[in-house]
Design an enzyme around this catalytic site. Sequence first.
Site, PDB file in Angstrom:
ATOM      1  N   ARG A   1       0.838  -1.200   0.000  1.00  0.00           N
ATOM      2  CA  ARG A   1       0.000   0.000   0.000  1.00  0.00           C
ATOM      3  C   ARG A   1       0.878   1.256   0.000  1.00  0.00           C
ATOM      4  O   ARG A   1       0.439   2.346  -0.349  1.00  0.00           O
ATOM      5  CB  ARG A   1      -0.972  -0.008   1.196  1.00  0.00           C
ATOM      6  CG  ARG A   1      -1.820   1.252   1.326  1.00  0.00           C
ATOM      7  CD  ARG A   1      -3.147   1.032   2.064  1.00  0.00           C
ATOM      8  NE  ARG A   1      -3.019   0.191   3.228  1.00  0.00           N
ATOM      9  CZ  ARG A   1      -2.544   0.580   4.419  1.00  0.00           C
ATOM     10  NH1 ARG A   1      -2.169   1.831   4.599  1.00  0.00           N
ATOM     11  NH2 ARG A   1      -2.462  -0.273   5.415  1.00  0.00           N
TER      12      ARG A   1
ATOM     13  N   TYR B   1     -15.647  15.051 -17.237  1.00  0.00           N
ATOM     14  CA  TYR B   1     -16.041  13.647 -17.191  1.00  0.00           C
ATOM     15  C   TYR B   1     -17.150  13.493 -16.135  1.00  0.00           C
ATOM     16  O   TYR B   1     -17.063  14.097 -15.054  1.00  0.00           O
ATOM     17  CB  TYR B   1     -14.810  12.826 -16.822  1.00  0.00           C
ATOM     18  CG  TYR B   1     -14.996  11.340 -16.880  1.00  0.00           C
ATOM     19  CD1 TYR B   1     -15.148  10.696 -18.100  1.00  0.00           C
ATOM     20  CD2 TYR B   1     -15.016  10.591 -15.718  1.00  0.00           C
ATOM     21  CE1 TYR B   1     -15.308   9.327 -18.151  1.00  0.00           C
ATOM     22  CE2 TYR B   1     -15.172   9.209 -15.767  1.00  0.00           C
ATOM     23  CZ  TYR B   1     -15.318   8.591 -16.983  1.00  0.00           C
ATOM     24  OH  TYR B   1     -15.485   7.239 -17.038  1.00  0.00           O
TER      25      TYR B   1
ATOM     26  N   ASP C   1      -6.810  17.258 -16.050  1.00  0.00           N
ATOM     27  CA  ASP C   1      -7.107  15.904 -16.500  1.00  0.00           C
ATOM     28  C   ASP C   1      -6.783  15.867 -17.987  1.00  0.00           C
ATOM     29  O   ASP C   1      -7.514  16.422 -18.805  1.00  0.00           O
ATOM     30  CB  ASP C   1      -8.583  15.573 -16.240  1.00  0.00           C
ATOM     31  CG  ASP C   1      -8.964  14.170 -16.711  1.00  0.00           C
ATOM     32  OD1 ASP C   1      -8.215  13.582 -17.523  1.00  0.00           O
ATOM     33  OD2 ASP C   1     -10.014  13.662 -16.270  1.00  0.00           O
TER      34      ASP C   1
ATOM     35  N   LYS D   1      -7.363   4.498 -20.617  1.00  0.00           N
ATOM     36  CA  LYS D   1      -7.621   4.991 -21.969  1.00  0.00           C
ATOM     37  C   LYS D   1      -6.360   4.874 -22.832  1.00  0.00           C
ATOM     38  O   LYS D   1      -5.867   3.791 -23.001  1.00  0.00           O
ATOM     39  CB  LYS D   1      -8.152   6.423 -21.886  1.00  0.00           C
ATOM     40  CG  LYS D   1      -9.241   6.619 -20.812  1.00  0.00           C
ATOM     41  CD  LYS D   1     -10.515   5.870 -21.093  1.00  0.00           C
ATOM     42  CE  LYS D   1     -11.479   5.824 -19.926  1.00  0.00           C
ATOM     43  NZ  LYS D   1     -11.847   7.105 -19.351  1.00  0.00           N
TER      44      LYS D   1
END
Length: 396
Positions: free
Chosen positions: A55, A109, A182, A207
């Site tokens: 983590r 988005y 973004d 993407k």
Amino acid sequence: MKLDTLAVHAGDRKKAGNWVPVTTPIYSASSYFYPEMDTLDRVFGGEIPGQNYSRYNNPTTNALEEQVAALEKGEWAIACASGMAALHLALAGALADRRRSVVAGPVLYGATIRLLTEILEPSGVAVHFADPNDPAAFEAAVQEHKPGCVLVETITNPMLRVAPLDTVIEVARRHGALVAVDSTFATPLLVRPLELGADMVVHSLTKYLGGHGDVLGGILVTREEFRQTLQSISRTIGGVLGPFEAYLAMRGVKTFALRMARQCSNACRVAAWLAAHPRIDRVHFPGDPRHPDAAIARRLFPQGLYGAMVSFEVKGAGKEQVFRLVDSLKMIVPATSLGDVHSMVLYPPMSSHRDLAPKHRQRMGIGDNFLRLSVGIEAPEDIIEDLDQALEKSGS
Ligand SMILES: *Cc1c(COP(=O)(O)O)cnc(C)c1O
């Protein structure tokens, strides 16, 4: 080094024992130790780089982070379980010790809008929307709300508006706000916002960077100065990318510059063909000189690279006719997502913009005849032929 070179070399081939693997293997171990406790102690203390718990860090994920940081010309990157997790981390980090206020582009988005209005706003973050393509209104909003952070998308969905990143960054800086971008639709092949002065760049690895429709992930690239805050949040929240996903993403990123260049040139061909088709009303493509942001695209992006998304409107078509068109496609994949090697088509009124009232959609320019195409790496003739036969078959 150039982007293409960095994509295949950055982050990889680290010495492990007395050998060097040609590609970074998948380290699935959840924790790590050293011959002496003292070393582990210093790793935990952040005094020396190393591994302790997945983590916190993971060798496979770290390699991907180094690779994408090199592509975005950032000093440091952190990979997350999804693009949304990376956006959440970016905003949490940006607002950690700044005014809890965000000015964001009005077209984002869908999940990003929900992140702002349903997660951050109820927890006390003031959220305001202002259009970066209306510079006066945008500056007025930044001046009025004095946000800790400004958030914009380089290329918006599905109208494919291009944000004038240079002026957005200049305005934000003048008013003391951080800038998070973004840049999923643009990728570092088109523009590297950190070079223009942005503070954080976020990608959905799902993407173009991953590019093969086989991995979900996100990444945040930034400067060294934000490392401690972001690491501390990420290690507490725990939305990190797993090593299997990091491996797939890294494999994808190696060919990303090749794929993206081909996709962009295919998109230019497809957009020009659609624009000349008698059954197409309008084409939305930043490389089209009639696009409202054509000048911004030419200013920010290298010549010929305008992204690989093309939106278009089918003359006089309603939902039924559009469905018939999509059902008639033989090759182009009618699935959500974008940026994969295969071309994909999406009907925003059914998916990304489903929850909006039709009137609101119309105001945004998304009628019932609107389709969004993510252009893949196929031979452009085949993409065009598929569109052509589907338009023919679904006609009248
Ligand atoms: C897909 C996407 C996201 C979210 O990424 P996930 O990997 O699906 O979480 C965020 N922003 C943009 C522009 C996207 O296209």
